[in-house]
Design a protein around this motif. Structure first.
Motif, PDB file in Angstrom:
ATOM      1  N   LEU A  80      12.427  57.366  18.404  1.00  0.00           N
ATOM      2  CA  LEU A  80      12.852  58.187  19.539  1.00  0.00           C
ATOM      3  C   LEU A  80      13.828  57.436  20.446  1.00  0.00           C
ATOM      4  CD1 LEU A  80       9.412  59.850  20.365  1.00  0.00           C
ATOM      5  CD2 LEU A  80      11.341  60.863  19.111  1.00  0.00           C
ATOM      6  N   VAL A  81      13.568  56.156  20.682  1.00  0.00           N
ATOM      7  CA  VAL A  81      14.481  55.337  21.494  1.00  0.00           C
ATOM      8  C   VAL A  81      15.835  55.232  20.782  1.00  0.00           C
ATOM      9  CG1 VAL A  81      14.916  52.991  22.349  1.00  0.00           C
ATOM     10  CG2 VAL A  81      12.688  54.075  22.721  1.00  0.00           C
ATOM     11  N   TRP A  82      15.803  55.021  19.481  1.00  0.00           N
ATOM     12  CA  TRP A  82      17.044  54.959  18.692  1.00  0.00           C
ATOM     13  C   TRP A  82      17.855  56.240  18.912  1.00  0.00           C
ATOM     14  CZ3 TRP A  82      16.911  55.832  12.697  1.00  0.00           C
ATOM     15  CH2 TRP A  82      18.200  55.771  12.173  1.00  0.00           C
ATOM     16  N   GLY A  83      17.192  57.387  18.832  1.00  0.00           N
ATOM     17  CA  GLY A  83      17.887  58.661  19.019  1.00  0.00           C
ATOM     18  C   GLY A  83      18.449  58.823  20.420  1.00  0.00           C
ATOM     19  N   GLN A  84      17.711  58.361  21.426  1.00  0.00           N
ATOM     20  CA  GLN A  84      18.218  58.446  22.794  1.00  0.00           C
ATOM     21  C   GLN A  84      19.394  57.499  23.003  1.00  0.00           C
ATOM     22  OE1 GLN A  84      14.621  57.845  25.136  1.00  0.00           O
ATOM     23  NE2 GLN A  84      14.530  60.045  25.595  1.00  0.00           N
ATOM     24  N   GLU A  85      19.267  56.278  22.500  1.00  0.00           N
ATOM     25  CA  GLU A  85      20.347  55.292  22.676  1.00  0.00           C
ATOM     26  C   GLU A  85      21.623  55.691  21.945  1.00  0.00           C
ATOM     27  OE1 GLU A  85      18.526  51.587  21.519  1.00  0.00           O
ATOM     28  OE2 GLU A  85      17.616  51.303  23.507  1.00  0.00           O
ATOM     29  N   SER A  86      21.483  56.376  20.810  1.00  0.00           N
ATOM     30  CA  SER A  86      22.664  56.805  20.050  1.00  0.00           C
ATOM     31  C   SER A  86      23.273  58.089  20.608  1.00  0.00           C
ATOM     32  CB  SER A  86      22.291  57.011  18.581  1.00  0.00           C
ATOM     33  OG  SER A  86      21.481  58.178  18.438  1.00  0.00           O
ATOM     34  N   GLY A  87      22.582  58.739  21.552  1.00  0.00           N
ATOM     35  CA  GLY A  87      23.064  59.998  22.120  1.00  0.00           C
ATOM     36  C   GLY A  87      22.688  61.218  21.291  1.00  0.00           C
ATOM     37  N   GLU A  88      21.994  60.995  20.189  1.00  0.00           N
ATOM     38  CA  GLU A  88      21.578  62.107  19.327  1.00  0.00           C
ATOM     39  C   GLU A  88      20.440  62.908  19.974  1.00  0.00           C
ATOM     40  OE1 GLU A  88      19.937  62.780  14.763  1.00  0.00           O
ATOM     41  OE2 GLU A  88      20.442  60.762  15.434  1.00  0.00           O
ATOM     42  N   PHE A  89      19.562  62.236  20.723  1.00  0.00           N
ATOM     43  CA  PHE A  89      18.445  62.887  21.398  1.00  0.00           C
ATOM     44  C   PHE A  89      18.737  62.945  22.898  1.00  0.00           C
ATOM     45  CE2 PHE A  89      15.169  61.100  18.112  1.00  0.00           C
ATOM     46  CZ  PHE A  89      15.691  61.929  17.124  1.00  0.00           C
ATOM     47  N   GLY A  90      18.121  63.906  23.527  1.00  0.00           N
ATOM     48  CA  GLY A  90      18.247  64.052  24.969  1.00  0.00           C
ATOM     49  C   GLY A  90      17.261  63.164  25.711  1.00  0.00           C
ATOM     50  N   ALA A  91      17.123  63.462  27.012  1.00  0.00           N
ATOM     51  CA  ALA A  91      16.210  62.701  27.861  1.00  0.00           C
ATOM     52  C   ALA A  91      14.817  63.324  27.799  1.00  0.00           C
ATOM     53  CB  ALA A  91      16.723  62.700  29.297  1.00  0.00           C
ATOM     54  N   PHE A  92      13.835  62.506  27.537  1.00  0.00           N
ATOM     55  CA  PHE A  92      12.427  62.908  27.525  1.00  0.00           C
ATOM     56  C   PHE A  92      11.596  61.642  27.588  1.00  0.00           C
ATOM     57  CE2 PHE A  92      13.996  62.788  23.151  1.00  0.00           C
ATOM     58  CZ  PHE A  92      13.165  61.832  22.578  1.00  0.00           C
ATOM     59  N   ASN A  93      10.334  61.797  27.889  1.00  0.00           N
ATOM     60  CA  ASN A  93       9.435  60.654  27.938  1.00  0.00           C
ATOM     61  C   ASN A  93       9.085  60.260  26.508  1.00  0.00           C
ATOM     62  OD1 ASN A  93       6.801  59.239  27.911  1.00  0.00           O
ATOM     63  ND2 ASN A  93       6.923  59.514  30.131  1.00  0.00           N
ATOM     64  N   VAL A  94       9.512  59.093  26.108  1.00  0.00           N
ATOM     65  CA  VAL A  94       9.327  58.619  24.732  1.00  0.00           C
ATOM     66  C   VAL A  94       7.847  58.503  24.380  1.00  0.00           C
ATOM     67  CG1 VAL A  94       9.685  56.646  23.186  1.00  0.00           C
ATOM     68  CG2 VAL A  94      11.572  57.509  24.569  1.00  0.00           C
ATOM     69  N   ARG A  95       7.048  57.927  25.253  1.00  0.00           N
ATOM     70  CA  ARG A  95       5.624  57.735  24.963  1.00  0.00           C
ATOM     71  C   ARG A  95       4.921  59.085  24.764  1.00  0.00           C
ATOM     72  NH1 ARG A  95       1.570  53.592  25.421  1.00  0.00           N
ATOM     73  NH2 ARG A  95       3.141  52.519  24.240  1.00  0.00           N
ATOM     74  N   VAL A  96       5.177  60.036  25.639  1.00  0.00           N
ATOM     75  CA  VAL A  96       4.539  61.351  25.546  1.00  0.00           C
ATOM     76  C   VAL A  96       4.956  62.055  24.254  1.00  0.00           C
ATOM     77  CG1 VAL A  96       4.421  63.661  26.584  1.00  0.00           C
ATOM     78  CG2 VAL A  96       4.246  61.622  28.034  1.00  0.00           C
ATOM     79  N   THR A  97       6.229  62.000  23.934  1.00  0.00           N
ATOM     80  CA  THR A  97       6.724  62.662  22.727  1.00  0.00           C
ATOM     81  C   THR A  97       6.179  61.980  21.476  1.00  0.00           C
ATOM     82  OG1 THR A  97       8.713  63.298  23.937  1.00  0.00           O
ATOM     83  CG2 THR A  97       8.805  63.457  21.529  1.00  0.00           C
ATOM     84  N   ALA A  98       6.135  60.655  21.475  1.00  0.00           N
ATOM     85  CA  ALA A  98       5.574  59.931  20.328  1.00  0.00           C
ATOM     86  C   ALA A  98       4.101  60.281  20.143  1.00  0.00           C
ATOM     87  CB  ALA A  98       5.743  58.422  20.520  1.00  0.00           C
ATOM     88  N   MET A  99       3.368  60.373  21.246  1.00  0.00           N
ATOM     89  CA  MET A  99       1.949  60.768  21.162  1.00  0.00           C
ATOM     90  C   MET A  99       1.814  62.175  20.590  1.00  0.00           C
ATOM     91  SD  MET A  99      -0.224  58.396  22.272  1.00  0.00           S
ATOM     92  CE  MET A  99      -1.641  59.333  22.766  1.00  0.00           C
ATOM     93  N   ALA A 100       2.681  63.080  21.006  1.00  0.00           N
ATOM     94  CA  ALA A 100       2.629  64.456  20.506  1.00  0.00           C
ATOM     95  C   ALA A 100       2.898  64.501  18.995  1.00  0.00           C
ATOM     96  CB  ALA A 100       3.627  65.335  21.258  1.00  0.00           C
ATOM     97  N   VAL A 101       3.887  63.740  18.544  1.00  0.00           N
ATOM     98  CA  VAL A 101       4.188  63.676  17.106  1.00  0.00           C
ATOM     99  C   VAL A 101       2.974  63.137  16.350  1.00  0.00           C
ATOM    100  CG1 VAL A 101       5.596  62.515  15.338  1.00  0.00           C
ATOM    101  CG2 VAL A 101       6.688  63.438  17.401  1.00  0.00           C
ATOM    102  N   ARG A 102       2.441  62.003  16.800  1.00  0.00           N
ATOM    103  CA  ARG A 102       1.301  61.373  16.111  1.00  0.00           C
ATOM    104  C   ARG A 102       0.082  62.294  16.088  1.00  0.00           C
ATOM    105  NH1 ARG A 102       1.147  58.177  12.443  1.00  0.00           N
ATOM    106  NH2 ARG A 102      -0.938  57.632  13.073  1.00  0.00           N
TER     107      ARG A 102
END
Length: 175
Positions: free
Chosen positions: A118-140
C-alpha cells in the motif's frame, strides 16, 4: 506437521492433544512427538512456522513478479484466496490456531507485507490517500475470513471471492 494440521482442522485446537495427533499420524505412542517438541506450545509454534512458510512462498513468488502496486495487491489477494481454496485443512488449522493460541503476535509479518504494498502504491502515485494500517487490516481480515466461509459452504468459490475482494480494494485505494 501434517498430522497436527489435520487433527486441528478436523477436531479444533483444544481437542488436538498429543494422543490424537499421534493417532492421526499412525504412531503407537506420543513419545515420538514429545521427543521432538517439549510441549503443545512448541509444536504449535512449529505448525505456525510451517504454514506461514508455505503460504509466504506461494504468495511471494506470485506478487514479486508484479511491476505495479495495484497488480501486486490484486495478486496478493488472488494468491491468498487460491491457496485457501487448495489447502483448506491447512487454512482451517491456521484459523483455529490464530483464534486460540496467543503467546506472540504471529500476524504482524503478513500485515506489514500488505502495508508495504500500500505504501508503494501511495509513493508511486498509483494509490490515493488513505490510512495504510486500517486498509491493510481490512485486506487481511477479509482474507482471513475465507477459510470460515469455505468450511460453512464447501461449494463457495475462492476465485469468485477473490474477484470481489480485488475489485473492492482496487476501488478503495484508487488515486
Amino acid at each position: 506437521m501434517t498430522a497436527t494440521i489435520t487433527t486441528i482442522a478436523e477436531l479444533g485446537y483444544h481437542q488436538a492433544s498429543f494422543a490424537r495427533i499421534a493417532r492421526s499420524a499412525g504412531l503407537s505412542s506420543t513419545r515420538l512427538i514429545s521427543y521432538h517438541f517439549e510441549d503443545k506450545d512448541e509444536l504449535i509454534r512449529q505448525v505456525i512456522a510451517t504454514i506461514q512458510g508455505r503460504l509466504s512462498a506461494f504468495v511471494t513468488e506470485r506478487v514479486s513478479a508484479r511491476r505495479t502496486a495495484g497488480a501486486a495487491l490484486e495478486t496478493y489477494i488472488r494468491s491468498l484466496a487460491e491457496y485457501a481454496g487448495e489447502h483448506r485443512a491447512e487454512m482451517r488449522a491456521a484459523a483455529e490456531i490464530s483464534l486460540n493460541f496467543r503467546p506472540e503476535a504471529t500476524a504482524l509479518s503478513a500485515l506489514s507485507q500488505v502495508e508495504r504494498l500500500l505504501v508503494w502504491g501511495q509513493e508511486s502515485g498509483e494509490f490515493g490517500a488513505f490510512n495504510v494500517r486500517v486498509t491493510a487490516m481490512a485486506v487481511r481480515r477479509a482474507l482471513e475470513g475465507l477459510p470460515f466461509l469455505l468450511e460453512a459452504d464447501p461449494e463457495a468459490d475462492p476465485a469468485g471471492y477473490a474477484d470481489e475482494l480485488a475489485g473492492l480494494f482496487a476501488r478503495a485505494v484508487r488515486a
